[in-house]
Design an enzyme around this catalytic site. Structure first.
Site, short mmCIF file in Angstrom:
data_model
loop_
_atom_site.label_atom_id
_atom_site.label_comp_id
_atom_site.label_asym_id
_atom_site.label_seq_id
_atom_site.Cartn_x
_atom_site.Cartn_y
_atom_site.Cartn_z
N ASP A 47 0.83 -1.20 0.00
CA ASP A 47 0.00 0.00 0.00
C ASP A 47 0.87 1.26 0.00
O ASP A 47 1.94 1.28 -0.63
CB ASP A 47 -0.92 -0.06 1.24
CG ASP A 47 -2.27 0.58 0.98
OD1 ASP A 47 -2.31 1.82 0.90
OD2 ASP A 47 -3.27 -0.14 0.86
N HIS A 63 -3.48 6.09 3.73
CA HIS A 63 -4.27 4.94 3.26
C HIS A 63 -3.76 3.62 3.83
O HIS A 63 -4.51 2.83 4.40
CB HIS A 63 -4.24 4.92 1.73
CG HIS A 63 -5.16 3.93 1.10
ND1 HIS A 63 -4.75 2.67 0.73
CD2 HIS A 63 -6.48 4.01 0.77
CE1 HIS A 63 -5.79 2.03 0.19
NE2 HIS A 63 -6.84 2.82 0.20
N ASN A 96 -13.39 0.64 -7.49
CA ASN A 96 -14.44 1.58 -7.09
C ASN A 96 -15.08 2.32 -8.26
O ASN A 96 -15.43 3.48 -8.16
CB ASN A 96 -13.85 2.60 -6.10
CG ASN A 96 -13.18 1.91 -4.92
OD1 ASN A 96 -13.76 1.00 -4.34
ND2 ASN A 96 -11.98 2.33 -4.60
N SER A 105 -11.07 -0.59 -0.95
CA SER A 105 -9.81 -0.61 -0.21
C SER A 105 -10.03 -0.92 1.25
O SER A 105 -9.17 -1.50 1.92
CB SER A 105 -9.14 0.77 -0.26
OG SER A 105 -8.53 0.99 -1.47
#
Lengths: 635, 72
Positions: free
Chosen positions: A186, A219, A311, A386
């Protein structure tokens, strides 16, 4: 003669449901259970607690003599006998402090002066079952602790609707992800205060090519929090597999993008450095050979790979979620509906909470991370697939920690335990809603390991000290050999034809191999002993159990009854395993008997008996093998 | 390639910038775009290329590396 074949056919056709035999079997099992319960019932007296002793002096002895005895107690034992109450004087009921040992001493010494010397049992209400429902919205740690032993004391836990939606508290009964490593590929991980007790392993920053993989976006730390936020630390929020270790691998820049080559390298790094689970909360539309190879590499090393579906609200997951060996995760909101942004359709294997922040932060997934604006630690609610993906990665870690080693098994359990969604024609949810509790239960139940077998033995009193002492009156060692032998046979068989460990199989194994043999040495009041002897006998011993003859009856000690059971129960999904277990149990019993004590009615105890038992043991193994083989006699 | 559309801030994960193209496609703006472009609601014509070799945390659509842009 020509009708015989027809009869056999009818018998075979009726194997699917044979009510009378089923009733007989159930009755037998009921009796067995009853006997079992009686054997383990210790009575109230043996279990009570007391810290004082009641002395009830005889009323026909003069008060002076009572006083004399009381004085003796005072001087010899340094005790202060007191009247039980102001009403006890006429009855001569006195109380002294003391335990089991003191009770024995007093009985010995003063027995002749008293009507009774007894433990002064303390009676009370049983402790109430702790409240386990999780949809209560208290927020203080004290309240949380009072609600459920599994409800964490993290004060913001009540805002984590997502963890309650996946039944995580039920999963924590058996697993917290300890000793499992989850690689988070990530934007990096910063050890914010609510990751303080979470172990971070050495990782790598593929964006800046350095060892430290701190987060400069927020994130990755958020995703890491969902997986393993420090939990029960009286601070902030909770994480799913909070016992797991995290491996930070930075592939996305501070602006949230990264190259396929870095991601592929990170996947290989994770696989080479002991990761058990990889979470990829990232995606793109391009299929890449490089990435595919990295995924295959990790998969072949037994790593569970989980990725966000993407998404774009389109009818297929992006990559890497769409690769066949990756668990693609779509997102749902707090009501379990597909989140409006979530991809669906091809490549979606499972759904998990990803949240929806359109109507405010409470609809998002809350974790402790760094504020993207200024880099300071903050509790922030985000939405996205996510956020859904790390829920699945966390539960995968719980499953692994519960003892499931094989990655394929972990994925199968994730899917099988999910709560299916009806009429999901567009595949919004894959196998359904992620369910941590069911997943861990399935993981714990679905194993044929020594741990489970021992758990089974323990739960049924076999590992109770009482059992070993009482069991001394019968030949214990051959019996143990029979139980363990039957278990080993099941284990061997499973290596060739994988099946799942289950209760029916375990019961069958014990029934066939040894019976509930502790019952045989049990004498209850003046009950006739033979019913207990029958229940305490294995199937091969039943033929002579009523008479109490130690020699076996060759009709019972053969493949005959197991074959009948298999024919009868093979069509039934669950009872089949009872038949298989019994057959393996009988095999073990006959084999052990052949080796140690081949005594048979009519056939004696020589080589004939030995050969008969051995041949039948082999026949039983062959029969069980046939029954278990996929597409075997069941078709 | 030329893309015409509206610049949007998208709340996905930590958030990202996108262009909602007039043809209905949503492109994610790759890092390094001129700061003046990143303004919610700005109508623009962008010259750029799609980066198939890039993946993002937002994963909202094709990643567009912007070379130049004009306000409309």
């Amino acid at each position: 003669m020509r009708y015989r074949g027809t009869n056999l056919k009818i018998a075979l056709c009726r194997t699917h449901d044979e009510p009378i035999m089923k009733k007989l079997l159930l009755t037998f099992l009921f009796l067995l259970g009853l006997g079992w319960a009686l054997s383990t019932f210790q009575g109230l007296a043996a279990q009570g607690t007391y810290d004082s002793i009641v002395l009830d002096f005889r009323e026909d002895i003069p008060p002076a003599q009572v006083e004399q005895q009381l004085e003796a107690i005072r001087s010899q034992y340094d005790l202060q006998p007191r009247l039980n109450s102001e009403f006890s004087g006429t009855d001569n009921v006195y109380i002294v402090e003391g335990d089991r040992q003191r009770l024995r001493q007093l009985r010995k010494e003063f027995g002749k002066f008293v009507e009774a010397i007894e433990p002064n049992y303390i009676y009370g209400l049983p402790k109430p079952e702790l409240y386990r429902d999780s949809d209560c919205s208290t927020s203080t740690p004290e309240d949380n602790a009072a609600l459920s032993p599994n409800r964490p004391n993290d004060p913001l836990y009540s805002k984590q609707w997502n963890l309650q939606a996946i039944n995580v508290e039920g999963a924590w009964l058996d697993s917290d992800g300890a000793n499992v490593t989850v690689a988070v590929i990530d934007t990096g991980i910063t050890q914010v205060p609510d990751l303080e007790t979470t172990e971070l392993l050495p990782g790598y920053d593929f964006v800046n090519d350095r060892e430290r993989a701190d987060d400069d976006n927020g994130h990755g730390t958020h995703v890491a929090g969902t997986i393993a936020q420090s939990t029960n630390n009286n601070f902030g929020v909770a994480g799913i597999a909070h016992g797991a270790k995290l491996m930070p691998l930075k592939v996305l820049s501070s602006q949230g993008g990264g190259t396929v080559s870095d991601i592929a390298e990170a996947i290989k790094f994770a696989a080479d450095n002991g990761a058990d689970v990889i979470n990829l909360s990232l995606g793109g539309s391009g299929e890449s050979q490089l990435m595919q190879e990295a995924i295959d590499y990790a998969y072949n090393k037994g790593v569970v790979i989980v990725a966000a579906a993407g998404n774009a609200n389109q009818n297929s997951a992006g990559y890497p979620a769409r690769y066949p060996r990756v668990v693609g995760v779509s997102a749902v909101d707090a009501s379990g509906d597909k989140a409006p942004y979530s991809n669906f359709g091809a490549g979606v294997d499972l759904s998990a909470p990803g949240g929806n922040t359109k109507n405010g932060e409470s609809g998002g997934i809350l974790q402790h991370t760094i504020d993207p604006q200024n880099g300071t630690p903050a509790f922030l609610a985000f939405q996205g697939t996510s956020m859904a993906s790390p829920h699945v990665a966390g539960v995968a870690a719980l499953i692994k920690a519960a003892g499931v080693d094989d990655a394929e098994d972990v994925v199968r359990i994730l899917k099988e335990s999910a709560r299916p969604v009806q009429d999901d024609t567009l595949n919004h949810f894959g196998s359904g809603h992620l369910d941590a509790k069911s997943a861990v239960q399935l993981a714990v139940n679905g194993q044929l390991t020594f741990r489970d077998f021992f758990r089974w033995l323990r739960d049924n009193g076999y590992l109770n000290p009482r059992f070993w002492i009482d069991g001394g009156t019968i030949a214990l060692l051959p019996k143990i050999a029979m139980v363990v032998g039957s278990y080993l046979l099941a284990w061997l068989l499973r290596n060739y034809f994988p099946f799942r460990w289950n209760w029916n199989l375990a019961t069958g194994l014990v029934m066939g191999s040894s019976g509930v043999f502790v019952l045989r040495s049990l004498y209850l009041f003046d009950l006739p002993q033979w019913p207990l002897r029958v229940m305490g006998s294995s199937l091969p011993e039943l033929g002579t159990a009523i008479q109490g003859n130690p020699a076996l009856n060759p009709i019972f000690a053969s493949v005959l009854i197991p074959a009948g059971l298999i024919l009868l129960l093979l069509g039934h999904r669950d009872w089949k395993w009872f038949a298989v277990g019994t057959t393996l149990g009988v095999a073990s019993c006959l084999a052990v008997s052949a080796a140690i004590d081949p005594a048979l009615v009519w056939l004696g105890s020589g080589w004939v008996a030995r050969g008969f038992l051995a041949a039948n043991a082999l026949a039983c193994v062959a029969l069980a093998r046939l029954a278990v083989r996929p597409g075997g006699v069941t078709g | 390639m030329m893309v015409t559309g509206t610049v949007k801030r998208v709340a996905m994960g930590t958030g990202t910038w996108a262009i909602e193209a007039d043809n209905g496609t949503t492109y994610e703006i790759y890092r390094g775009a001129p700061p003046e472009l990143l303004e919610d609601g700005l109508k623009v014509e962008v010259n750029g290329s799609v980066r198939d070799d890039v993946m993002t945390l937002a994963a909202i659509g094709p990643v567009l590396e912007v070379q130049s842009f004009e306000k409309r």
